[in-house]
Scaffold this motif. Structure first.
Motif, PDB file in Angstrom:
ATOM      1  N   ALA A  28      -1.312  23.342 -27.029  1.00 46.38           N
ATOM      2  CA  ALA A  28      -1.802  22.685 -28.247  1.00 46.38           C
ATOM      3  C   ALA A  28      -1.146  23.290 -29.489  1.00 46.38           C
ATOM      4  CB  ALA A  28      -3.317  22.810 -28.332  1.00 46.38           C
ATOM      5  N   GLU A  29      -0.937  24.585 -29.473  1.00 42.12           N
ATOM      6  CA  GLU A  29      -0.279  25.230 -30.611  1.00 42.12           C
ATOM      7  C   GLU A  29       1.190  24.810 -30.721  1.00 42.12           C
ATOM      8  OE1 GLU A  29      -0.781  29.433 -30.468  1.00 42.12           O
ATOM      9  OE2 GLU A  29      -2.962  29.354 -30.593  1.00 42.12           O
ATOM     10  N   LYS A  30       1.765  24.371 -29.582  1.00 36.07           N
ATOM     11  CA  LYS A  30       3.149  23.883 -29.591  1.00 36.07           C
ATOM     12  C   LYS A  30       3.225  22.386 -29.891  1.00 36.07           C
ATOM     13  CE  LYS A  30       4.693  27.298 -26.184  1.00 36.07           C
ATOM     14  NZ  LYS A  30       5.222  27.502 -24.813  1.00 36.07           N
ATOM     15  N   GLY A  31       2.064  21.728 -30.004  1.00 39.62           N
ATOM     16  CA  GLY A  31       2.046  20.301 -30.337  1.00 39.62           C
ATOM     17  C   GLY A  31       1.906  19.382 -29.147  1.00 39.62           C
ATOM     18  N   TRP A  32       1.235  19.856 -28.075  1.00 45.76           N
ATOM     19  CA  TRP A  32       1.036  19.031 -26.892  1.00 45.76           C
ATOM     20  C   TRP A  32      -0.419  19.105 -26.443  1.00 45.76           C
ATOM     21  CZ3 TRP A  32       4.689  15.725 -25.759  1.00 45.76           C
ATOM     22  CH2 TRP A  32       6.006  16.012 -26.128  1.00 45.76           C
ATOM     23  N   MET A  33      -1.012  17.917 -26.292  1.00 45.96           N
ATOM     24  CA  MET A  33      -2.414  17.807 -25.911  1.00 45.96           C
ATOM     25  C   MET A  33      -2.519  17.239 -24.489  1.00 45.96           C
ATOM     26  SD  MET A  33      -5.550  18.230 -26.693  1.00 45.96           S
ATOM     27  CE  MET A  33      -7.211  17.661 -26.326  1.00 45.96           C
ATOM     28  N   LEU A  34      -3.336  17.851 -23.675  1.00 46.99           N
ATOM     29  CA  LEU A  34      -3.511  17.388 -22.298  1.00 46.99           C
ATOM     30  C   LEU A  34      -4.097  15.979 -22.265  1.00 46.99           C
ATOM     31  CD1 LEU A  34      -3.513  18.111 -19.220  1.00 46.99           C
ATOM     32  CD2 LEU A  34      -5.891  18.825 -19.547  1.00 46.99           C
ATOM     33  N   GLU A  35      -3.532  15.136 -21.385  1.00 46.48           N
ATOM     34  CA  GLU A  35      -4.071  13.799 -21.159  1.00 46.48           C
ATOM     35  C   GLU A  35      -4.609  13.633 -19.746  1.00 46.48           C
ATOM     36  OE1 GLU A  35      -1.604  10.452 -21.880  1.00 46.48           O
ATOM     37  OE2 GLU A  35      -2.104  10.334 -24.013  1.00 46.48           O
ATOM     38  N   LYS A  36      -3.842  14.126 -18.764  1.00 43.11           N
ATOM     39  CA  LYS A  36      -4.214  13.909 -17.373  1.00 43.11           C
ATOM     40  C   LYS A  36      -3.616  15.008 -16.504  1.00 43.11           C
ATOM     41  CE  LYS A  36      -3.798  10.418 -13.710  1.00 43.11           C
ATOM     42  NZ  LYS A  36      -3.204   9.104 -13.328  1.00 43.11           N
ATOM     43  N   GLY A  38      -2.597  15.779 -12.552  1.00 45.56           N
ATOM     44  CA  GLY A  38      -2.406  15.223 -11.225  1.00 45.56           C
ATOM     45  C   GLY A  38      -2.337  16.299 -10.161  1.00 45.56           C
ATOM     46  N   VAL A  39      -1.833  15.920  -9.003  1.00 46.89           N
ATOM     47  CA  VAL A  39      -1.735  16.875  -7.897  1.00 46.89           C
ATOM     48  C   VAL A  39      -0.678  17.923  -8.178  1.00 46.89           C
ATOM     49  CG1 VAL A  39      -1.267  17.120  -5.435  1.00 46.89           C
ATOM     50  CG2 VAL A  39      -2.487  15.098  -6.269  1.00 46.89           C
ATOM     51  N   LEU A  40       0.486  17.487  -8.694  1.00 43.87           N
ATOM     52  CA  LEU A  40       1.588  18.415  -8.951  1.00 43.87           C
ATOM     53  C   LEU A  40       1.977  18.518 -10.415  1.00 43.87           C
ATOM     54  CD1 LEU A  40       3.952  17.518  -5.956  1.00 43.87           C
ATOM     55  CD2 LEU A  40       2.437  19.492  -6.155  1.00 43.87           C
ATOM     56  N   THR A  41       1.679  17.497 -11.192  1.00 47.78           N
ATOM     57  CA  THR A  41       2.087  17.496 -12.597  1.00 47.78           C
ATOM     58  C   THR A  41       0.901  17.224 -13.515  1.00 47.78           C
ATOM     59  OG1 THR A  41       2.607  15.127 -12.572  1.00 47.78           O
ATOM     60  CG2 THR A  41       4.381  16.667 -11.976  1.00 47.78           C
ATOM     61  N   ALA A  42       1.092  17.554 -14.774  1.00 47.34           N
ATOM     62  CA  ALA A  42       0.100  17.252 -15.814  1.00 47.34           C
ATOM     63  C   ALA A  42       0.803  16.490 -16.935  1.00 47.34           C
ATOM     64  CB  ALA A  42      -0.526  18.528 -16.353  1.00 47.34           C
ATOM     65  N   LYS A  43       0.110  15.517 -17.501  1.00 47.74           N
ATOM     66  CA  LYS A  43       0.676  14.699 -18.568  1.00 47.74           C
ATOM     67  C   LYS A  43       0.115  15.153 -19.912  1.00 47.74           C
ATOM     68  CE  LYS A  43       1.156   9.885 -20.088  1.00 47.74           C
ATOM     69  NZ  LYS A  43       0.752   8.483 -19.841  1.00 47.74           N
ATOM     70  N   PHE A  44       1.012  15.341 -20.897  1.00 50.06           N
ATOM     71  CA  PHE A  44       0.631  15.747 -22.244  1.00 50.06           C
ATOM     72  C   PHE A  44       1.132  14.710 -23.239  1.00 50.06           C
ATOM     73  CE2 PHE A  44       0.422  19.630 -19.866  1.00 50.06           C
ATOM     74  CZ  PHE A  44      -0.534  20.424 -20.496  1.00 50.06           C
ATOM     75  N   ARG A  45       0.418  14.568 -24.342  1.00 55.26           N
ATOM     76  CA  ARG A  45       0.863  13.703 -25.436  1.00 55.26           C
ATOM     77  C   ARG A  45       1.107  14.549 -26.676  1.00 55.26           C
ATOM     78  NH1 ARG A  45      -3.490  12.911 -28.869  1.00 55.26           N
ATOM     79  NH2 ARG A  45      -5.550  13.279 -27.931  1.00 55.26           N
ATOM     80  N   ALA A  46       2.037  14.072 -27.491  1.00 56.15           N
ATOM     81  CA  ALA A  46       2.425  14.823 -28.690  1.00 56.15           C
ATOM     82  C   ALA A  46       1.327  14.747 -29.757  1.00 56.15           C
ATOM     83  CB  ALA A  46       3.733  14.280 -29.241  1.00 56.15           C
ATOM     84  N   ILE A  47       1.015  15.878 -30.373  1.00 54.15           N
ATOM     85  CA  ILE A  47       0.055  15.948 -31.478  1.00 54.15           C
ATOM     86  C   ILE A  47       0.623  16.906 -32.530  1.00 54.15           C
ATOM     87  CG2 ILE A  47      -1.976  15.522 -30.023  1.00 54.15           C
ATOM     88  CD1 ILE A  47      -2.498  18.571 -30.119  1.00 54.15           C
TER      89      ILE A  47
END
Length: 452
Positions: A28-36, A38-47
């Motif tokens: 979050a401090e780098k500008g990425w917020m967790l969205e989802k 998964g089993v092997l990966t996680a999706k982040f959106r820019a903030i």
């Protein structure tokens, strides 16, 4: 244009759920917020980069095959929102929340002993049972490669499996033991009234590197070995790959429908039943199709590449004895340790009688693997074929040192009927069977000049 979303390799073990909080705060401090997740990966959106508080809590009524939005889960999240937390997403038993830095939300779990009981009955049980089962399967899988079988060295998957599968087993058993130590240590702290040790992000990252990276490398090697085998045995490899791939697709789809579409835990039974029916029908159809392809491939007459040494029956026979060519079958193969090998069969109609000959040729990378091939073929002939727990068609193997000297080779054995011979010289092994006079000088010179 800046990316609005990105996926990162997740890699955290569920028992490191507290370390995930630190990681999400850094993102979050780098500008990425967790969205989802998964089993092997996680999706982040820019903030906009900012400080946020994160909480990863364990919901004991969750699970890998439990719907995400059951009535109990929704009620639980409402209670957490009353404490000041905003729900983000979930992954099995884990629930992800965040709060702004200027908000002081109440902790979701206040009793360490109670939290540990929840973790032990959910995360620990789920993760450790999975690791134990994987370890058992790994140990059972070792019987596929050990003791080393010469046939296992003839394919890319067999050779790489013989080398790397034991390494994979070591990593799996090591993590299972490590997990047990962590749980026993936590139990001891609770009994002594001490706080439970919370895993740091640094230690979690070490575990990710120590376990996931070697497993990933071995997985890539095994996939490449399958592709290598597919060049020579597409039907066999295709069938072996198709089953796991289709199973993975069905399992992933089943999990998705249960997670996203089901409203109650009871709905999972219906989806599982449908998935089982689909798998059974698919495997039945696929097995029939590949069986027809495999049979048609066996009985085709292939041309023999020039760079493969071969001795034909026509070269061994003279005059009218040569007869008429019948079936001719040539099946080449390759592996990292046996880069060139083949199985050649030929039949000829000689004066109304069918005669046959079979040659198995092996060119290894060095003498060590050639020794394994030679001894493996010899033991296989001595044992015979195993049928219903009994060995049939076993043959008596004899050594003929005088013949070995005449042939000028390192190892030579024959069957008692002298209708099969196994010859090794250096890194090359040849196994020939048929009605051939191996004591004949011209036959010996022809075979030696062709193969050695």
């Amino acid at each position: 244009m800046l990316k609005k979303t990105k996926r990162v390799f997740w890699g955290f073990f569920s028992l490191d759920y507290k370390a995930m909080e630190t990681y999400l705060e850094e993102m979050a401090e780098k500008g990425w917020m967790l969205e989802k997740v998964g089993v092997l990966t996680a999706k982040f959106r820019a903030i906009e980069p900012k400080k946020l508080k994160f909480c990863v809590d364990v919901f004991k009524k969750g699970g890998p095959f439990t719907p995400e939005n059951t009535i109990e889960a929704q009620e639980y999240r409402k209670q957490c929102e009353k404490l000041g937390w905003t729900f983000i997403t979930s992954q099995n038993y884990l629930q992800f929340f965040y709060a702004d830095s200027d908000v002081d939300p109440a902790p979701i779990q206040t009793d360490d002993a109670y939290e540990h009981r929840i973790v032990e009955s959910t995360l620990w049980r789920n993760e450790m049972v999975g690791m134990f089962l994987a370890s058992i399967v790994a140990v059972m899988g070792l019987t596929r490669f050990f003791p080393i079988s010469y046939k296992g060295l003839l394919s890319f998957t067999g050779a790489t499996g013989t080398i790397f599968f034991p390494m994979l087993c070591v990593f799996m058993l090591t993590y299972t033991i490590y997990g047990l130590i962590r749980v026993l240590k936590a139990r001891r702290n609770i009994k002594k009234g001490l706080p439970i040790e919370k895993p740091s992000l640094k230690s979690a990252r070490r575990r990710i590197i120590a376990f996931h990276v070697p497993v990933l490398i071995i997985g890539i090697i095994l996939i490449l070995s399958l592709l290598g085998d597919a060049l020579y045995k597409p039907q066999i490899v295709g069938l072996s790959i198709l089953g796991p791939v289709f199973g993975f697709i069905v399992g992933f789809s089943l999990r998705y429908f249960i997670k996203k579409k089901a409203a109650k835990e009871e709905d999972s039974i219906l989806y599982v039943t449908i998935a089982v029916i689909i798998v059974v029908v698919f495997l039945f159809i696929a097995n029939s199709l590949f069986e027809d392809m495999f049979v048609s491939n066996i009985y085709r007459q292939d041309s023999i590449p020039e760079d493969y040494p071969i001795v034909t029956m026509e070269e061994l026979l003279e005059g009218s004895e040569k007869g008429r060519l019948g079936i001719r079958d040539f099946n080449p193969g390759m592996s990292p340790v046996i880069p060139k090998h083949y199985d050649y069969r030929e039949t000829r109609n000689i004066i109304g009688n069918p005669e046959s000959m079979r040659i198995k040729y092996y060119k290894a990378i060095n003498r060590y693997f050639a020794d394994i091939i030679f001894n493996g073929i010899k033991e296989e002939l001595e044992k015979g074929i195993k049928v219903k727990g009994k060995y049939l068609f076993s043959k008596t193997i004899i050594k003929d040192d005088e013949m070995r000297v005449l042939w000028n080779v390192d190892n030579l054995v024959l069957t008692e009927d002298r209708d099969e011979i196994i010859v090794q010289k250096g890194d090359t092994v040849v196994h020939i069977s048929g009605d051939i006079d191996f004591d004949d000088r011209q036959t010996r010179e022809l075979i030696f000049s062709k193969f050695f």
